[in-house]
Design an enzyme around this catalytic site. Structure first.
Site, PDB file in Angstrom:
ATOM      1  CG  HIS A 101      -2.566  -1.161   1.044  1.00  0.00           C
ATOM      2  ND1 HIS A 101      -2.073  -2.575   1.884  1.00  0.00           N
ATOM      3  CD2 HIS A 101      -2.638  -0.737   0.969  1.00  0.00           C
ATOM      4  CE1 HIS A 101      -2.784  -2.766   1.179  1.00  0.00           C
ATOM      5  NE2 HIS A 101      -4.066  -1.995   1.028  1.00  0.00           N
TER       6      HIS A 101
ATOM      7  CD  GLN B  50      -5.472  10.493  -7.966  1.00  0.00           C
ATOM      8  OE1 GLN B  50      -3.974   9.966  -7.591  1.00  0.00           O
ATOM      9  NE2 GLN B  50      -5.997  11.463  -7.557  1.00  0.00           N
TER      10      GLN B  50
HETATM   11  N1  GUN Z   1      -6.773   3.655   1.618  1.00  0.00           N
HETATM   12  C1  GUN Z   1      -6.941   3.265   0.704  1.00  0.00           C
HETATM   13  N2  GUN Z   1      -6.624   2.966  -0.129  1.00  0.00           N
HETATM   14  C2  GUN Z   1      -5.148   3.405   0.325  1.00  0.00           C
HETATM   15  C3  GUN Z   1      -3.871   3.122  -0.294  1.00  0.00           C
HETATM   16  O1  GUN Z   1      -3.935   3.314  -1.311  1.00  0.00           O
HETATM   17  N3  GUN Z   1      -3.140   3.108   0.675  1.00  0.00           N
HETATM   18  C4  GUN Z   1      -3.787   3.044   2.677  1.00  0.00           C
HETATM   19  N4  GUN Z   1      -2.313   3.444   3.338  1.00  0.00           N
HETATM   20  N5  GUN Z   1      -4.212   3.534   3.025  1.00  0.00           N
HETATM   21  C5  GUN Z   1      -5.686   3.109   2.091  1.00  0.00           C
END
Ligand code: GUN
Length: 173
Positions: A67, A85
């Site tokens: 992530h 995004q």
């Molecule tokens: N919550 C929803 N999408 C994301 C993401 O892409 N990264 C993180 N850290 N939290 C999220």
């Protein structure tokens, strides 16, 4: 899209469609495809969750490390996945002022240094104030508890992305 359509997908189509329901982890969709046929959406979701739960801790942490940071460098560079995004934008993270962005960057760095993986939160269920608040709160949690919390957030993100794809009410997923 109904469950018959999902069950009719070949491997390539399934991974194309579901490859990012767990952020940047198409391997999980690849494994779940082998377990078809699925009886319904709930059943499909359970297979994704069961894969995560069956991993050793190193694999679970690996999922978290796929992530990007919330409001981090990837958002500024425009290299996020379309899903991330949209979620970060919906939480107001694309329009932070400099001070707020720097504060989040500092908290993200502290979190990563403490736990060894990035802070993950289902951004779509949150807003910019809650993201900072949650980050500051979770920074103080014991490591084992934090791993469980973070994986719970991965599952929430997965549920919401599956619901989008299947046009279902997320509460029923
Ligand atoms: N919550 C929803 N999408 C994301 C993401 O892409 N990264 C993180 N850290 N939290 C999220």
């Amino acid at each position: 899209m109904d469950i018959e359509k999902v069950n009719s997908m070949d491997f390539g189509e399934f991974v194309d469609v579901f490859g990012n329901v767990i952020e940047r982890c198409p391997l999980i969709a690849a494994a779940v495809w082998s377990q078809r046929l699925f009886s319904d959406l709930e059943d499909l979701k359970k297979h994704f969750f069961a894969f995560i739960d069956a991993l050793p801790q190193s694999g679970q942490e690996g999922i978290l490390r796929c992530h990007p940071d919330l409001a981090g460098s990837e958002l500024r560079r425009g290299t996020l996945t379309a899903e991330s995004q949209r979620e970060q934008s919906g939480a107001g993270l694309t329009t932070l002022g400099t001070d707020e962005r720097l504060r989040l960057a500092e908290l993200n760095a502290q979190y990563r240094a403490r736990f060894g993986f990035p802070f993950v939160l289902a951004a779509r269920l949150s807003d910019r104030a809650a993201v900072s608040r949650e980050l500051a709160r979770r920074l103080l949690c014991p490591s084992a508890q934090e791993l469980r919390t973070a994986l719970g957030q991965v599952k929430k993100i997965c549920s919401l992305r599956l619901a989008d794809l299947l046009h279902a009410d997320p509460a029923k997923l």
